[in-house]
Design a protein around this motif. Structure first.
Motif, PDB file in Angstrom:
ATOM      1  N   GLY A 268       0.785  -1.222   0.000  1.00  0.00           N
ATOM      2  CA  GLY A 268       0.000   0.000   0.000  1.00  0.00           C
ATOM      3  C   GLY A 268       0.814   1.267   0.000  1.00  0.00           C
ATOM      4  O   GLY A 268       0.283   2.349   0.276  1.00  0.00           O
ATOM      5  N   SER A 269       2.095   1.176  -0.324  1.00  0.00           N
ATOM      6  CA  SER A 269       2.975   2.351  -0.308  1.00  0.00           C
ATOM      7  C   SER A 269       2.730   3.257  -1.506  1.00  0.00           C
ATOM      8  O   SER A 269       2.102   2.866  -2.497  1.00  0.00           O
ATOM      9  CB  SER A 269       4.440   1.902  -0.289  1.00  0.00           C
ATOM     10  OG  SER A 269       4.744   1.214   0.906  1.00  0.00           O
ATOM     11  N   SER A 270       3.259   4.484  -1.411  1.00  0.00           N
ATOM     12  CA  SER A 270       3.087   5.467  -2.473  1.00  0.00           C
ATOM     13  C   SER A 270       3.871   5.056  -3.720  1.00  0.00           C
ATOM     14  O   SER A 270       4.807   4.246  -3.654  1.00  0.00           O
ATOM     15  CB  SER A 270       3.558   6.845  -2.009  1.00  0.00           C
ATOM     16  OG  SER A 270       4.975   6.902  -1.946  1.00  0.00           O
ATOM     17  N   ALA A 271       3.509   5.662  -4.861  1.00  0.00           N
ATOM     18  CA  ALA A 271       4.197   5.360  -6.118  1.00  0.00           C
ATOM     19  C   ALA A 271       5.658   5.781  -6.058  1.00  0.00           C
ATOM     20  O   ALA A 271       6.545   5.080  -6.555  1.00  0.00           O
ATOM     21  CB  ALA A 271       3.484   6.052  -7.276  1.00  0.00           C
ATOM     22  N   GLY A 272       5.928   6.936  -5.422  1.00  0.00           N
ATOM     23  CA  GLY A 272       7.300   7.418  -5.323  1.00  0.00           C
ATOM     24  C   GLY A 272       8.187   6.477  -4.533  1.00  0.00           C
ATOM     25  O   GLY A 272       9.335   6.203  -4.922  1.00  0.00           O
ATOM     26  N   ALA A 273       7.677   5.961  -3.418  1.00  0.00           N
ATOM     27  CA  ALA A 273       8.451   5.022  -2.621  1.00  0.00           C
ATOM     28  C   ALA A 273       8.607   3.696  -3.352  1.00  0.00           C
ATOM     29  O   ALA A 273       9.699   3.099  -3.374  1.00  0.00           O
ATOM     30  CB  ALA A 273       7.779   4.811  -1.266  1.00  0.00           C
ATOM     31  N   SER A 274       7.549   3.224  -3.969  1.00  0.00           N
ATOM     32  CA  SER A 274       7.583   1.924  -4.651  1.00  0.00           C
ATOM     33  C   SER A 274       8.569   1.923  -5.810  1.00  0.00           C
ATOM     34  O   SER A 274       9.273   0.936  -6.048  1.00  0.00           O
ATOM     35  CB  SER A 274       6.180   1.555  -5.141  1.00  0.00           C
ATOM     36  OG  SER A 274       5.282   1.425  -4.057  1.00  0.00           O
ATOM     37  N   THR A 275       8.645   3.021  -6.534  1.00  0.00           N
ATOM     38  CA  THR A 275       9.568   3.112  -7.663  1.00  0.00           C
ATOM     39  C   THR A 275      11.018   2.985  -7.215  1.00  0.00           C
ATOM     40  O   THR A 275      11.857   2.433  -7.936  1.00  0.00           O
ATOM     41  CB  THR A 275       9.363   4.444  -8.399  1.00  0.00           C
ATOM     42  OG1 THR A 275       8.023   4.505  -8.900  1.00  0.00           O
ATOM     43  CG2 THR A 275      10.334   4.586  -9.558  1.00  0.00           C
TER      44      THR A 275
END
Length: 314
Positions: A268-275
């Protein structure tokens, strides 16, 4: 996008990097602690119990957070960190040791830049707070570190539960030490003026902007982020970066995840963190950290030689 975190019976080539981990650095809000958790101690009790078992394997845990020293204390007390463990605070602008309160890193925003930001916030009716930490150890090694929060405009609840010195709009920041962080709330701000504020901040070379949620902008000194702070922290401990694991969930964790040997986001993490991450947990906040800790333990069953090669940490 990140791969799924390996299971405990995965191929040995997937498990080997986790067997070498000596330092785990985790974000707090949304990662180690459930969002809006009321009972912090209860929410991380499983992590605490697991750490007690893993300490004999020299797995050291520390935190990297946007919180202040005062704001992180309930978490640290519950985690029972080792005395002297360095912690990353203020989104990477500050590194301080647990209990000893030695200030290993403090970056500040120039006062003139701080006042330019305040002036722009007043024009857009955004509420703003500045966070300053004072190194009183210079004059008296026995004195604890002091922190001060100043606020302009109608103030919502301070996220770190700290007292706020309320100042009238139009009164500039006036101190001999610049702040290490500025927090801007966009709750009362329209989207168009919020976009203009972001554009203004992007033009200031003396600061960088990040976010751990949709309603705040978090301002740091230029060059400050959790990843840069991790490099300082590991150099202080004598730990190789490739033997570190970072866990996060939001945009302000991106540099931390990219810098660590292994970057892991909770579900459920943000797109910025996941990238920026290498792996994603199957579980979300609070439980994802347990996933990582157990994976480290299980991976060492297959690579016992890694135990003798690990650095002596703390």
């Amino acid at each position: 996008m990140p791969r799924s975190l390996p299971s405990w019976d995965a191929a040995l080539t997937e498990l080997e990097p986790f067997s070498r981990a000596t330092l785990v650095v985790t974000d707090i809000d949304g990662t180690l602690v459930m969002p809006e958790a009321r009972d912090v101690g209860q929410s991380i009790s499983d992590v605490q119990r697991r750490l007690r078992r893993y300490r004999k394997n020299q797995v050291v845990l520390t935190v990297a957070t946007g919180r202040t020293l005062a704001g992180v204390q309930p978490i640290l007390n519950a985690l029972e960190l080792r005395r002297g463990t360095p912690m990353i605070l203020y989104n990477g602008s500050v590194i301080v040791t647990y209990l000893e309160e030695h200030l290993l890193l403090r970056k500040i925003i120039p006062i003139e830049i701080c006042n330019r930001i305040l002036d722009r916030c007043w024009r857009t009716r955004a509420t703003v707070r500045t966070y300053t930490i004072y190194d009183d150890h210079v004059d008296s090694p026995l004195e604890p570190l002091r922190e001060q929060v100043r606020g302009w405009g109608l103030q919502a609840k301070e996220p770190n539960q700290m007292p706020v010195i309320d100042l009238p709009v139009g009164r500039p920041y006036d101190d001999i030490v610049g702040p290490s962080a500025i927090l801007i709330s966009l709750d009362r701000d329209g989207s168009s003026s919020g976009d203009r504020l972001r554009a203004f901040l992007a033009r200031l070379s003396e600061v960088t902007v990040t976010s751990s949620g949709s309603s705040f902008l978090e301002i740091r000194p230029a060059g400050s982020n959790k990843g840069a702070a991790l490099a300082v922290l590991t150099a202080h401990l004598g730990v190789a970066l490739q033997n570190t694991i970072a866990i996060g969930d939001n945009d302000n964790d991106a540099e931390l995840l990219a810098t660590a040997g292994i970057g892991v986001v909770v579900s459920g993490s943000s797109a910025g963190a996941s990238t920026a991450a290498d792996y994603v947990c199957r579980l979300g906040a609070a439980k994802g950290t347990l996933e990582v800790l157990r994976l480290i333990k299980e991976s060492r069953r297959y690579f016992p030689s890694a135990k003798s090669k690990r650095e002596e940490v703390l």
